[in-house]
Design an enzyme around this catalytic site. Structure first.
Site, short mmCIF file in Angstrom:
data_model
loop_
_atom_site.label_atom_id
_atom_site.label_comp_id
_atom_site.label_asym_id
_atom_site.label_seq_id
_atom_site.Cartn_x
_atom_site.Cartn_y
_atom_site.Cartn_z
N ASP A 106 -32.00 1.73 35.71
CA ASP A 106 -30.83 1.31 36.50
C ASP A 106 -29.66 2.28 36.39
OD1 ASP A 106 -32.32 -0.97 37.14
OD2 ASP A 106 -31.65 -1.97 35.30
N LYS A 125 -30.62 5.74 40.21
CA LYS A 125 -31.60 6.66 40.80
C LYS A 125 -31.64 6.50 42.33
CE LYS A 125 -34.75 4.81 38.07
NZ LYS A 125 -33.92 4.03 37.13
N GLY A 140 -36.09 -1.59 40.88
CA GLY A 140 -35.13 -2.09 41.86
C GLY A 140 -34.11 -1.00 42.08
N HIS A 141 -34.22 -0.28 43.18
CA HIS A 141 -33.34 0.86 43.45
C HIS A 141 -32.42 0.49 44.61
CE1 HIS A 141 -36.52 3.78 41.54
NE2 HIS A 141 -36.09 2.85 40.72
N GLN A 199 -38.12 3.16 36.58
CA GLN A 199 -37.86 2.90 35.16
C GLN A 199 -37.16 4.13 34.57
OE1 GLN A 199 -41.40 1.89 36.26
NE2 GLN A 199 -40.07 0.27 36.94
P1 GDP Z 1 -31.70 2.43 39.80
O1 GDP Z 1 -32.72 1.44 39.38
O2 GDP Z 1 -31.60 3.58 38.85
O3 GDP Z 1 -31.88 2.90 41.22
O4 GDP Z 1 -30.29 1.69 39.73
P2 GDP Z 1 -29.97 0.23 40.33
O5 GDP Z 1 -29.86 0.35 41.79
O6 GDP Z 1 -30.87 -0.80 39.75
O7 GDP Z 1 -28.56 -0.04 39.65
C1 GDP Z 1 -27.48 0.82 39.85
C2 GDP Z 1 -26.33 0.02 40.47
O8 GDP Z 1 -25.15 0.78 40.41
C3 GDP Z 1 -26.54 -0.28 41.94
O9 GDP Z 1 -25.94 -1.50 42.25
C4 GDP Z 1 -25.81 0.88 42.62
O10 GDP Z 1 -25.37 0.57 43.93
C5 GDP Z 1 -24.66 1.06 41.71
N1 GDP Z 1 -24.09 2.41 41.63
C6 GDP Z 1 -24.72 3.61 41.69
N2 GDP Z 1 -23.85 4.63 41.47
C7 GDP Z 1 -22.65 4.04 41.28
C8 GDP Z 1 -21.33 4.54 40.96
O11 GDP Z 1 -21.11 5.73 40.82
N3 GDP Z 1 -20.34 3.62 40.80
C9 GDP Z 1 -20.55 2.28 40.93
N4 GDP Z 1 -19.53 1.46 40.75
N5 GDP Z 1 -21.78 1.78 41.21
C10 GDP Z 1 -22.80 2.64 41.37
P1 IMO Z 2 -35.58 0.69 37.67
O1 IMO Z 2 -36.56 1.62 38.36
C1 IMO Z 2 -34.67 -1.56 34.05
C2 IMO Z 2 -38.07 -3.15 31.80
C3 IMO Z 2 -38.23 -4.65 31.72
C4 IMO Z 2 -38.87 -4.77 30.35
C5 IMO Z 2 -39.78 -3.55 30.28
C6 IMO Z 2 -41.24 -3.83 30.64
O2 IMO Z 2 -34.85 -0.20 38.59
O3 IMO Z 2 -34.71 1.45 36.73
P2 IMO Z 2 -42.50 -4.35 32.91
O4 IMO Z 2 -42.34 -5.45 33.92
O5 IMO Z 2 -42.32 -2.98 33.50
O6 IMO Z 2 -43.77 -4.47 32.13
O7 IMO Z 2 -41.32 -4.57 31.85
O8 IMO Z 2 -39.25 -2.63 31.20
N1 IMO Z 2 -37.99 -2.60 33.18
C7 IMO Z 2 -36.86 -2.13 33.72
N2 IMO Z 2 -35.58 -2.12 33.24
N3 IMO Z 2 -34.94 -0.98 35.24
C8 IMO Z 2 -36.21 -0.96 35.71
O9 IMO Z 2 -36.55 -0.29 36.83
C9 IMO Z 2 -37.23 -1.59 34.96
N4 IMO Z 2 -38.55 -1.78 35.14
C10 IMO Z 2 -39.00 -2.39 34.04
O10 IMO Z 2 -36.99 -5.31 31.80
O11 IMO Z 2 -37.90 -4.63 29.35
MG MG Z 3 -32.90 -0.63 39.08
#
Ligand code: GDP
Ligand code: IMO
Ligand code: MG
Length: 436
Positions: free
Chosen positions: A12, A15, A39-40, A223
């Site tokens: 998270d 990415k 979850g991107h 991840q």
């Molecule tokens: P990912 O799994 O690495 O793609 O990240 P996620 O999408 O799960 O979580 C990142 C969260 O931070 C999302 O809600 C993005 O919209 C948000 N985000 C990304 N870059 C920034 C930033 O520079 N500032 C803020 N406030 N939010 C950001």
């Molecule tokens: P993105 O791509 C954050 C974590 C789960 C758990 C461990 C194993 O959005 O960064 P699994 O279901 O993969 O066997 O769970 O990995 N996990 C993540 N944590 N971001 C993710 O994806 C994750 N995908 C799995 O919470 O601790």
């Molecule tokens: Mg994510």
């Protein structure tokens, strides 16, 4: 040009946002591991997208997207997401979405086994996303998995489901759960496999041809490094290899064809699920953790679980930089720290009274760590949406430089908000060349 994007912490990091930014300049965007545990999030104008299984490039109409052989694909989740995207106005055709014939399928019993496995672990549970990811990879390593190509032959699919379901149902029964029914699974999977057929592709050959045609390819890791099954905080990890080496195997691309590795690093750290987190904010820091959780919207984009929050961990992130060979780093979410008086950075660990500067292998050690912090002054002003590095408050720029020195890699991009244009790209950086 082939660039891999990798999360440096526990996921998270942002990415999705960075892939979306680069996707405009690339012809192909591919995932190479994991499944719909990811979850991107991507924001485009007033539209919000959360990509779970599909590469984030799918939003760009000119990108061809690939689900690589290293992934585990739940066909129901796949079409759920495809339909959701179509509803949002994204065009999805087999011309621009390709699924590896060698990817493994997540079956309904994998999801049931994810539940029983967590139940069995009790207090030691991993805190998985319960999507069936681990059990599907167990079947793959155990050489009994069902691949996309297998599912296209009803006879093979029938035999494999029969055999695997019989085993799975034994475990499911021990936990007092309803056994799953063969007829239902077979019927549903046969239908889904037929719907999948036009998307199925020999993806590694596709990549090879794309490279010959000088196409630019972006490999989108899901991840992150510290969730990698080999290099992460085992056993509190996912079951795949998000790290750079995994991109070669999971996409079927020769390692020496990969031209660059981009690390996504957040200005602080979070973790969802269980497992060691040395720089986690302590109870007395609840106020700061809550502030960050609110300002950074730190709730799982898939499971909605509140993310655990912690300070930037330079030891862990330097480990990620070395392991993946980052050429450049995108630093995200600087704006979230705008409100803080002071910001701590974990610069070392102490285990049993001894100073340690490298990342230990054993989870038990990680739990006993006393983090050593350096405290920096906050900048206490607004950075949201800044697009020029010169407009950053001096103390924010000092923080960025401190992080860059502590991990030993250039920071080529600073993200100042969730939207596309809330971004700084640093001049003369390696990153800038990828945006050319
Ligand atoms: P990912 O799994 O690495 O793609 O990240 P996620 O999408 O799960 O979580 C990142 C969260 O931070 C999302 O809600 C993005 O919209 C948000 N985000 C990304 N870059 C920034 C930033 O520079 N500032 C803020 N406030 N939010 C950001
Ligand atoms: P993105 O791509 C954050 C974590 C789960 C758990 C461990 C194993 O959005 O960064 P699994 O279901 O993969 O066997 O769970 O990995 N996990 C993540 N944590 N971001 C993710 O994806 C994750 N995908 C799995 O919470 O601790
Ligand atoms: Mg994510």
């Amino acid at each position: 040009m082939i660039i891999v994007i990798i999360g440096s912490q526990w996921g998270d990091e942002g990415k999705g946002k960075v892939v979306d930014l680069l996707a405009d300049r690339f012809d192909v965007v591919a995932r190479y591991q994991g499944g719909h545990n990811a979850g991107h999030s991507v924001y485009v104008g007033d539209k919000a997208f959360v990509l779970r299984l599909l590469p984030s490039g799918i939003i760009h109409k000119n990108s061809v997207c690939v689900l690589g052989n290293g992934m585990v694909i739940d066909p129901k989740a796949f079409f759920g997401e495809v339909d959701e995207m179509i509803e949002k106005g994204v065009s999805i055709t087999p011309d621009r979405l390709k699924v590896s014939s060698r990817a493994h399928l997540i079956m309904p019993y994998h999801q049931a086994l994810d539940h029983t496995s967590e139940e069995r672990l009790g207090n030691e549970k991993i805190g998985t996303t319960l999507r069936g990811i681990g059990p599907a990879y167990e079947d793959k390593a155990g050489r009994r998995g069902i691949r996309v190509a297998d599912a296209l032959s009803p006879e093979v699919l029938k035999n494999r489901i029969e055999r695997n379901l019989a085993e799975a149902n034994k475990v499911i029964a021990v936990f007092g759960r309803e056994p799953l029914r063969f007829d239902e699974i077979f019927e549903e999977m046969t239908e889904l496999a037929e719907r999948l057929r036009p998307f199925v592709c020999e993806t590694s050959h596709f990549f090879s041809e794309a490279k010959k045609d000088n196409k630019k390819i972006l490999l989108e890791g899901a991840q992150a490094t510290l969730l990698d099954v080999d290099h992460g905080t085992y056993p509190f990890v996912t079951s795949s290899n998000p790290t750079a080496g995994g991109a070669s195997v999971g996409a079927g691309i020769p390692p020496h064809h990969i031209t660059g590795v981009l690390g996504i690093v957040r200005t602080y750290a979070t973790r969802v699920g269980e497992g060691p987190f040395p720089s986690e904010m302590l109870n007395e820091e609840d106020g700061v953790a809550n502030l960050i959780r609110e300002r950074g919207n730190e709730f799982g984009s898939v499971t909605k679980r509140p993310r655990r929050c912690g300070w930037f961990d330079a030891v862990a992130t330097r480990y990620a930089a070395e392991l993946n060979g980052f050429d450049s780093v995108a630093l995200t979410k600087i704006d979230v720290l705008d409100a803080l008086d002071e910001i701590k950075v974990c610069i070392g660990y102490e285990i049993d009274g001894e100073r340690v500067d490298t990342f230990p292998a054993v989870s038990q050690d990680l739990r006993q760590i006393r983090p050593i912090y350096e405290t920096l002054e906050g900048w206490k002003s607004d950075t949201l949406g800044i697009t020029k590095v010169g407009d950053l408050p001096a103390k924010a720029k000092e923080y960025v430089d401190f992080l860059s020195r502590s991990i030993g890699v250039e920071i080529g991009l600073i993200s100042t908000g969730p939207e596309r244009d809330q971004t700084i790209i640093l001049k003369d950086s390696v990153m800038e060349s990828w945006f050319a």
